[in-house]
Motif scaffolding. Sequence first.
Motif, PDB file in Angstrom:
ATOM      1  N   PRO A  85     -15.396  14.261   1.413  1.00  0.00           N
ATOM      2  CA  PRO A  85     -15.955  13.092   1.508  1.00  0.00           C
ATOM      3  C   PRO A  85     -14.869  12.134   2.464  1.00  0.00           C
ATOM      4  O   PRO A  85     -13.755  12.261   2.513  1.00  0.00           O
ATOM      5  CB  PRO A  85     -15.938  12.370   0.063  1.00  0.00           C
ATOM      6  N   HIS A  86     -15.654  10.983   3.091  1.00  0.00           N
ATOM      7  CA  HIS A  86     -14.651  10.217   4.038  1.00  0.00           C
ATOM      8  C   HIS A  86     -14.275   8.896   3.312  1.00  0.00           C
ATOM      9  O   HIS A  86     -14.613   8.767   2.103  1.00  0.00           O
ATOM     10  CB  HIS A  86     -15.536   9.742   5.254  1.00  0.00           C
ATOM     11  N   ASP A  87     -13.280   8.622   3.727  1.00  0.00           N
ATOM     12  CA  ASP A  87     -12.699   7.271   2.839  1.00  0.00           C
ATOM     13  C   ASP A  87     -12.451   6.324   3.843  1.00  0.00           C
ATOM     14  O   ASP A  87     -11.335   6.194   4.483  1.00  0.00           O
ATOM     15  CB  ASP A  87     -11.498   7.561   1.821  1.00  0.00           C
ATOM     16  N   SER A  88     -13.243   5.542   4.231  1.00  0.00           N
ATOM     17  CA  SER A  88     -13.251   4.592   5.312  1.00  0.00           C
ATOM     18  C   SER A  88     -13.284   3.166   5.232  1.00  0.00           C
ATOM     19  O   SER A  88     -14.163   2.934   4.161  1.00  0.00           O
ATOM     20  CB  SER A  88     -14.098   5.121   6.456  1.00  0.00           C
ATOM     21  N   PHE A  89     -12.607   2.195   5.824  1.00  0.00           N
ATOM     22  CA  PHE A  89     -13.068   0.865   6.023  1.00  0.00           C
ATOM     23  C   PHE A  89     -13.534   0.469   7.431  1.00  0.00           C
ATOM     24  O   PHE A  89     -13.140   1.425   8.243  1.00  0.00           O
ATOM     25  CB  PHE A  89     -11.854   0.183   5.619  1.00  0.00           C
ATOM     26  N   TYR A  90     -14.173  -0.591   7.732  1.00  0.00           N
ATOM     27  CA  TYR A  90     -14.346  -1.135   9.039  1.00  0.00           C
ATOM     28  C   TYR A  90     -14.138  -2.345   9.056  1.00  0.00           C
ATOM     29  O   TYR A  90     -14.446  -3.308   8.375  1.00  0.00           O
ATOM     30  CB  TYR A  90     -16.048  -0.561   8.908  1.00  0.00           C
ATOM     31  N   ILE A  91     -13.631  -2.802  10.170  1.00  0.00           N
ATOM     32  CA  ILE A  91     -13.320  -4.189  10.728  1.00  0.00           C
ATOM     33  C   ILE A  91     -14.304  -4.711  11.616  1.00  0.00           C
ATOM     34  O   ILE A  91     -14.424  -3.933  12.862  1.00  0.00           O
ATOM     35  CB  ILE A  91     -11.750  -4.123  11.254  1.00  0.00           C
ATOM     36  N   GLY A  92     -15.189  -5.333  11.378  1.00  0.00           N
ATOM     37  CA  GLY A  92     -16.370  -6.044  12.060  1.00  0.00           C
ATOM     38  C   GLY A  92     -15.750  -6.368  13.444  1.00  0.00           C
ATOM     39  O   GLY A  92     -14.865  -6.901  13.611  1.00  0.00           O
ATOM     40  N   SER A  93     -16.973  -6.128  14.401  1.00  0.00           N
ATOM     41  CA  SER A  93     -16.589  -6.528  15.613  1.00  0.00           C
ATOM     42  C   SER A  93     -16.441  -8.222  15.884  1.00  0.00           C
ATOM     43  O   SER A  93     -15.753  -8.522  16.903  1.00  0.00           O
ATOM     44  CB  SER A  93     -18.006  -6.286  16.554  1.00  0.00           C
ATOM     45  N   GLN A 147      -7.687  -9.811   3.736  1.00  0.00           N
ATOM     46  CA  GLN A 147      -8.715  -8.625   3.441  1.00  0.00           C
ATOM     47  C   GLN A 147      -7.871  -7.411   3.900  1.00  0.00           C
ATOM     48  O   GLN A 147      -8.248  -6.187   3.366  1.00  0.00           O
ATOM     49  CB  GLN A 147     -10.182  -8.854   4.328  1.00  0.00           C
ATOM     50  N   PHE A 148      -6.988  -7.585   5.004  1.00  0.00           N
ATOM     51  CA  PHE A 148      -6.113  -6.360   5.156  1.00  0.00           C
ATOM     52  C   PHE A 148      -5.410  -6.103   4.148  1.00  0.00           C
ATOM     53  O   PHE A 148      -5.272  -4.898   3.967  1.00  0.00           O
ATOM     54  CB  PHE A 148      -5.460  -6.703   6.822  1.00  0.00           C
ATOM     55  N   LEU A 149      -4.590  -6.973   3.596  1.00  0.00           N
ATOM     56  CA  LEU A 149      -3.772  -6.704   2.353  1.00  0.00           C
ATOM     57  C   LEU A 149      -4.514  -5.893   1.299  1.00  0.00           C
ATOM     58  O   LEU A 149      -3.780  -4.924   0.874  1.00  0.00           O
ATOM     59  CB  LEU A 149      -3.222  -7.965   2.030  1.00  0.00           C
ATOM     60  N   GLN A 150      -5.812  -6.452   1.141  1.00  0.00           N
ATOM     61  CA  GLN A 150      -6.464  -5.618   0.016  1.00  0.00           C
ATOM     62  C   GLN A 150      -6.747  -4.363   0.287  1.00  0.00           C
ATOM     63  O   GLN A 150      -6.799  -3.306  -0.543  1.00  0.00           O
ATOM     64  CB  GLN A 150      -7.643  -6.568  -0.463  1.00  0.00           C
ATOM     65  N   GLN A 166       4.340   4.189   4.937  1.00  0.00           N
ATOM     66  CA  GLN A 166       5.419   4.421   4.257  1.00  0.00           C
ATOM     67  C   GLN A 166       6.097   3.238   4.074  1.00  0.00           C
ATOM     68  O   GLN A 166       6.230   2.405   5.168  1.00  0.00           O
ATOM     69  CB  GLN A 166       6.368   5.506   4.358  1.00  0.00           C
ATOM     70  N   GLY A 167       6.965   2.584   2.959  1.00  0.00           N
ATOM     71  CA  GLY A 167       7.830   1.769   2.823  1.00  0.00           C
ATOM     72  C   GLY A 167       6.926   0.466   2.139  1.00  0.00           C
ATOM     73  O   GLY A 167       6.171   0.672   1.056  1.00  0.00           O
ATOM     74  N   THR A 168       7.672  -0.686   2.064  1.00  0.00           N
ATOM     75  CA  THR A 168       7.214  -1.788   1.189  1.00  0.00           C
ATOM     76  C   THR A 168       5.824  -2.186   1.648  1.00  0.00           C
ATOM     77  O   THR A 168       5.615  -1.883   2.761  1.00  0.00           O
ATOM     78  CB  THR A 168       8.215  -2.969   1.164  1.00  0.00           C
ATOM     79  N   PRO A 169       5.308  -3.071   0.826  1.00  0.00           N
ATOM     80  CA  PRO A 169       4.014  -3.701   1.286  1.00  0.00           C
ATOM     81  C   PRO A 169       4.079  -4.518   2.749  1.00  0.00           C
ATOM     82  O   PRO A 169       3.360  -4.245   3.559  1.00  0.00           O
ATOM     83  CB  PRO A 169       3.695  -4.535   0.093  1.00  0.00           C
ATOM     84  N   VAL A 170       5.138  -5.175   2.735  1.00  0.00           N
ATOM     85  CA  VAL A 170       5.501  -6.212   3.792  1.00  0.00           C
ATOM     86  C   VAL A 170       5.469  -4.863   5.309  1.00  0.00           C
ATOM     87  O   VAL A 170       4.667  -5.251   6.213  1.00  0.00           O
ATOM     88  CB  VAL A 170       6.525  -6.973   3.723  1.00  0.00           C
ATOM     89  N   GLU A 171       6.339  -4.109   4.884  1.00  0.00           N
ATOM     90  CA  GLU A 171       6.611  -3.030   6.073  1.00  0.00           C
ATOM     91  C   GLU A 171       5.172  -2.472   6.541  1.00  0.00           C
ATOM     92  O   GLU A 171       4.948  -2.299   7.727  1.00  0.00           O
ATOM     93  CB  GLU A 171       7.609  -2.116   5.569  1.00  0.00           C
ATOM     94  N   ARG A 172       4.517  -1.877   5.422  1.00  0.00           N
ATOM     95  CA  ARG A 172       3.304  -1.291   5.622  1.00  0.00           C
ATOM     96  C   ARG A 172       2.236  -2.338   6.290  1.00  0.00           C
ATOM     97  O   ARG A 172       1.555  -1.786   7.265  1.00  0.00           O
ATOM     98  CB  ARG A 172       2.709  -0.849   4.517  1.00  0.00           C
ATOM     99  N   TYR A 173       2.438  -3.628   5.966  1.00  0.00           N
ATOM    100  CA  TYR A 173       1.559  -4.463   6.677  1.00  0.00           C
ATOM    101  C   TYR A 173       1.618  -4.716   8.394  1.00  0.00           C
ATOM    102  O   TYR A 173       0.832  -4.684   8.976  1.00  0.00           O
ATOM    103  CB  TYR A 173       1.294  -5.794   6.006  1.00  0.00           C
ATOM    104  N   LYS A 174       2.995  -4.808   8.292  1.00  0.00           N
ATOM    105  CA  LYS A 174       3.349  -4.972   9.608  1.00  0.00           C
ATOM    106  C   LYS A 174       2.952  -3.865  10.632  1.00  0.00           C
ATOM    107  O   LYS A 174       2.755  -3.901  11.940  1.00  0.00           O
ATOM    108  CB  LYS A 174       4.812  -5.284   9.977  1.00  0.00           C
TER     109      LYS A 174
END
Length: 866
Positions: free
Chosen positions: A327-335, A383-386, A424-432
């Motif tokens: 199965p795929h596990d994907s999200f989409y960021i709209g145009s 939404q990115f963070l979620q 990998q890393g903290t949530p802040v590092e992963r978001y960056k």
Amino acid sequence: MKFEKASTGHKGLDNIINYLRIGDNVVWQVDAIEDYIEYAKTFANVSLKEHKKVIYMRFAAHPPILENQDVFKTYVLDPSVGFESFTTEVHRIITKEGLEAFYIFDCLSNLLEAWATDLMIGNFFQVTCPYLFQMETIAYFAIIRGSHSFETVARIRETTQLLLDLYNIQDKRYIHPLKVWNRYSSTMFLPHIERNEDMIPVTSSAEAATLFKYLPKHGFGNVKRHLDYWDKLFMDAENLLYNKDSHVEASKYDMQKMIEQLCKFMLSREKRVLELTTKYFTLEDLLSIKARLIGSGYIGGKAVGMLLARKILHNDPRINWDDYLEPHDSFYIGSDVFYTYLVQNGWWNLRVEQKSKEGYFKAAEVLREKMKHGKFTESIKEQFLQMLEYFGQSPIIVRSSSLLEDGFGNAFAGKYESVFCVNQGTPVERYKQFEAALKTVYSSALNKDALEYRLKRGLDQADEQMAILVQRVSGDYHKKYFFPFLGGVGFSYNSYVWKEDLKPDAGMIRLVLGLGTAAVNRVEGDYPRVAALDQPMVQPLGNMEDIKKYSQHKVDVLNLEKNKLETVSLNKLMWEKTGIPMELIGILDYETNRKIREYNIKEQEAWILTYEKLFKDTEFIPIMQNILKTLETAYSYPVDIEFTVNCLSDNSLKINLVQCRPLQTKGVGGKIDIPEDLDEKTLLFATKGHFMGGSINQIIKRIIYIDPKAYSNLSVQDKYALARLIGVLNKLSADQQDAPTMLVVPGRIGSSTVSLGLPVTFSEISNMSIICETAYEIMGMVPDLSFGSHFFQDLVEAGIFYVAIFPNSEETLFNIDFFENAANDLKDILPKETRFENVLKVIDTQSQIQIKADLKTQNLKCYRIV
């Protein structure tokens, strides 16, 4: 800016707002378009009397606001071409009409029929209104009350100079100014009732009660008004799905119409893709996609291709694909997020400049750099963070999925970036890390190769919004590394057959251990396993020494400790005992292992990746054949897929289909009769096999030749300069039909290592008709037959024929004397580049050179016509 006053044509309204000012944008919020039309006509007529130029922007389905074509200048626009093309055309018109033109626009709410989202209407207004202000115009707009979210209305209010509420209650009209820029009076912001030519402030309790009793029905009390049109559309879809009509036929019709509408707004504008999506996707499927969508707009070609291919396979009753597909596990960021990123960072004028002929490449460089450093809105960041919280610390890949990508006729293979986030890393590092990857992909929409590709295909003015596909990386943990067992690409049609008895329509695959990056790209000094699906054990190589040399020696992995993509040697992976089932894909390298034992090195084994057991003893080849043929049948067109393979604990294989697109191919065509009795002196070269691009029968008018020995003696700096010079000559060879040009170079075209070949980009060879890579083995410059890579797909798609020439091969003849003794026209074409005369030759053939190749027999000859 002038602060000259102008009349609305209505005495009472002039008194309320203290007249219009040059630069005003006036937005009317109405219940019915008829109310707006009357005030717009009044303004247009009084402006004509005052000898102003009145421009009508016509784009909606409602009745025309201005009908007298003789006195009003009308531009008819088509919003269905997309936000960017529409907005750019409006800006072009405003520029053309110049200062102090007065504008009447159709109702902006009607743009929802083409764009589906309030967000894009807000974007359109936010970039158009300031430009109108700058051009010292006055412009009228309308929006339908209750059709837009509070956020969109707030953006319009913030940008415009005047926002006026217009109500029609029991045949009485009220105007309520909500914003009037740079003007004020004690009653200005009260509701006013129209009485003849006057506007009377509503101060009596009776009038106020009548008005405000009406307001909750259309404003504050209507919960749906808080929602974007986009969200309302999907709410309607959910209601349709979960509250089915008792009349089955009517319900089926309504659901199909909703499917068509959602596909049109979320999946594609391309006719052939829409036909497939509306055929295969259900309403449940589309709502599932929406549940994984960040922002709004299209999910882009790459995401659509992946989802559509999976749906086609799952609809196939002959095979239970759940047994074989991961199965795929994907999200989409709209145009829409892409354009909003440009608009809200203040870059839209630069984007408009980039669409011009003069700024197409130059402005792109500036905008590309800016896009790496912009900011996203807080709501999008949330939404990115979620999404990142959902993935946790699992590696993900951020992939381009533009509107034009992976469509019929325009694959854009490898033109845009995909970025692995090891995550990998903290949530802040992963978001960056994620945001940096996203900006890298966005900015790649303006890289030179992509721009050249669009320009060559007449797509330079087309909307090219960049949607994003975010996928969980398929694979498993192997100690400190993460990677899939295998990665690969597959083609339902094999344009690269290398033996006479191979069948092109049987298809082919390119396969690597680890991440599939080396399967899609041409890699220096490393080789994926190429297999024709009708004869997978037959390789385009000779003896075991060649098989070992031209096999995979490096593996792309995600290093969890270093938090980055890394290329490690196959031997190192074997040393680290990462648990790969090597017996399925390799054979022991006895010669190397003997040397290892001689050096008394323990716990180390050397392998050669041949994939023999995988091909012979598993269902892998039949599965791949079924996937490719099932998809090709559904598409009614050859297809190109990307996939991964994972080996589970019970040794069963799971395939993750990560991409599918129409494949641009050249068929076998008719048989080419190649002369057998040619005098060797007339031959430039002849070879058995080692060519791609189908059969060919072509007169060559120009040859660009690089002398291998002279090239090897150049400095690194001069080798790069020579590559740029090839790009200049490429531009002079713009017409493949009238002036077919053959480029002959030592080693590899597009090599990033200048000692192995010429470091050109694809845009610098895009106009060539034929490309020849020649072996100069003394200096290690050897052609790289990377069958099926993005590079070779580019050649096929651009109609460029490719041949690899190995002068030392028994099946090859190469007439070096012809090239060394031919006259050089370089100084006549580029007089300032004579320093390269001993390296580069431009040979005018006088149309006396012909190349013929037959795909079936694998024979090729290039010769002088005598």
